[in-house]
Design a protein around this motif. Structure first.
Motif, PDB file in Angstrom:
ATOM      1  N   ARG A  94       1.006  -1.095   0.163  1.00 32.52           N
ATOM      2  CA  ARG A  94       0.042   0.089   0.025  1.00 32.52           C
ATOM      3  C   ARG A  94       0.892   1.154  -0.096  1.00 32.52           C
ATOM      4  O   ARG A  94       0.700   2.260  -0.794  1.00 32.52           O
ATOM      5  N   ILE A  95       2.067   1.188   0.844  1.00 33.54           N
ATOM      6  CA  ILE A  95       2.792   2.454   0.940  1.00 33.54           C
ATOM      7  C   ILE A  95       3.561   2.584  -0.629  1.00 33.54           C
ATOM      8  O   ILE A  95       3.902   3.592  -0.974  1.00 33.54           O
ATOM      9  N   ASP A  96       4.051   1.469  -1.181  1.00 34.14           N
ATOM     10  CA  ASP A  96       4.751   1.574  -2.504  1.00 34.14           C
ATOM     11  C   ASP A  96       3.817   2.209  -3.334  1.00 34.14           C
ATOM     12  O   ASP A  96       4.322   2.936  -4.125  1.00 34.14           O
ATOM     13  N   LYS A  97       2.500   1.845  -3.359  1.00 33.36           N
ATOM     14  CA  LYS A  97       1.753   2.427  -4.198  1.00 33.36           C
ATOM     15  C   LYS A  97       1.454   3.791  -3.843  1.00 33.36           C
ATOM     16  O   LYS A  97       1.351   4.614  -5.063  1.00 33.36           O
ATOM     17  N   GLN A  98       1.376   4.330  -2.962  1.00 34.63           N
ATOM     18  CA  GLN A  98       1.343   5.628  -2.521  1.00 34.63           C
ATOM     19  C   GLN A  98       2.274   6.378  -3.213  1.00 34.63           C
ATOM     20  O   GLN A  98       2.418   7.357  -3.653  1.00 34.63           O
ATOM     21  N   ILE A  99       3.605   5.893  -2.938  1.00 36.41           N
ATOM     22  CA  ILE A  99       4.854   6.526  -3.401  1.00 36.41           C
ATOM     23  C   ILE A  99       4.799   6.546  -5.060  1.00 36.41           C
ATOM     24  O   ILE A  99       5.053   7.600  -5.404  1.00 36.41           O
ATOM     25  N   ALA A 100       4.339   5.613  -5.517  1.00 35.20           N
ATOM     26  CA  ALA A 100       4.252   5.558  -7.027  1.00 35.20           C
ATOM     27  C   ALA A 100       3.115   6.630  -7.575  1.00 35.20           C
ATOM     28  O   ALA A 100       3.363   7.541  -8.407  1.00 35.20           O
ATOM     29  N   GLU A 101       2.135   6.862  -6.628  1.00 29.53           N
ATOM     30  CA  GLU A 101       1.242   7.889  -7.107  1.00 29.53           C
ATOM     31  C   GLU A 101       1.519   9.183  -6.912  1.00 29.53           C
ATOM     32  O   GLU A 101       1.611  10.220  -7.572  1.00 29.53           O
ATOM     33  N   LEU A 102       2.336   9.300  -5.466  1.00 31.54           N
ATOM     34  CA  LEU A 102       3.116  10.753  -5.436  1.00 31.54           C
ATOM     35  C   LEU A 102       4.112  11.228  -6.411  1.00 31.54           C
ATOM     36  O   LEU A 102       4.195  12.039  -7.030  1.00 31.54           O
ATOM     37  N   MET A 103       4.882   9.933  -7.120  1.00 36.26           N
ATOM     38  CA  MET A 103       5.991  10.460  -7.850  1.00 36.26           C
ATOM     39  C   MET A 103       5.199  10.706  -9.234  1.00 36.26           C
ATOM     40  O   MET A 103       5.724  11.476 -10.048  1.00 36.26           O
ATOM     41  N   ARG A 104       4.015  10.075  -9.724  1.00 28.76           N
ATOM     42  CA  ARG A 104       3.642  10.515 -10.734  1.00 28.76           C
ATOM     43  C   ARG A 104       2.922  12.058 -10.753  1.00 28.76           C
ATOM     44  O   ARG A 104       3.011  12.682 -11.484  1.00 28.76           O
ATOM     45  N   THR A 105       2.158  12.210  -9.539  1.00 28.88           N
ATOM     46  CA  THR A 105       1.747  13.685  -9.534  1.00 28.88           C
ATOM     47  C   THR A 105       3.010  14.605  -9.456  1.00 28.88           C
ATOM     48  O   THR A 105       2.664  15.658 -10.079  1.00 28.88           O
TER      49      THR A 105
END
Length: 135
Positions: A94-105
């Motif tokens: 879940r944290i990895d997914k959040q990190i990926a979403e933040l990097m995309r943003t």
């Protein structure tokens, strides 16, 4: 130490410290007058709790996890058990997914900054003249 000192040393409100106690995350003793007192190791415990909240864990999950962690360095304690492994892997995913979403943003914001500042997208540097206003 009293609750006010623990709050000052950890930059956590007294209200939050009382909440941590209610949730079983932190333990205090009481003076004869009813004031909470905490051992020195409570500073590390509160810091660890804050880190786990910042990682997006809820108080129930933190209550399960804390007995398996050393407060001083966050490493696993002798009480760490395999029963948490699958759940912790889900939390990590879940944290990895959040990190990926933040990097995309962040990439999108970088593109907008480049366009809005009139910078060259390839060079990533600003041009001499600012971009025209889009009012």
């Amino acid at each position: 130490m009293k609750i006010g000192e623990l709050a000052r040393r950890t930059a956590v409100s007294e209200r939050s410290l009382r909440y941590y106690e209610e949730q079983g995350l932190l333990v205090s003793t009481r003076t004869p007058c009813g004031h909470r007192t905490y051992p020195e190791r409570a500073v590390d415990r509160v810091i660890r709790i804050q880190e786990l909240f910042a990682a997006g864990l809820c108080s129930g999950k933190i209550a399960e996890l804390l007995p398996c962690m050393r407060d001083e360095d966050g490493g696993p304690s002798e009480a760490a058990t395999p029963w948490l492994v699958a759940d912790l892997r889900r939390q990590r995913a879940r944290i990895d997914k959040q990190i990926a979403e933040l990097m995309r943003t962040r990439e999108i914001l970088d593109d907008v900054i480049v366009v809005a500042s009139g910078a060259s997208a390839e060079a990533g540097v600003e041009t001499a003249e600012p971009a025209p206003s889009r009012r």
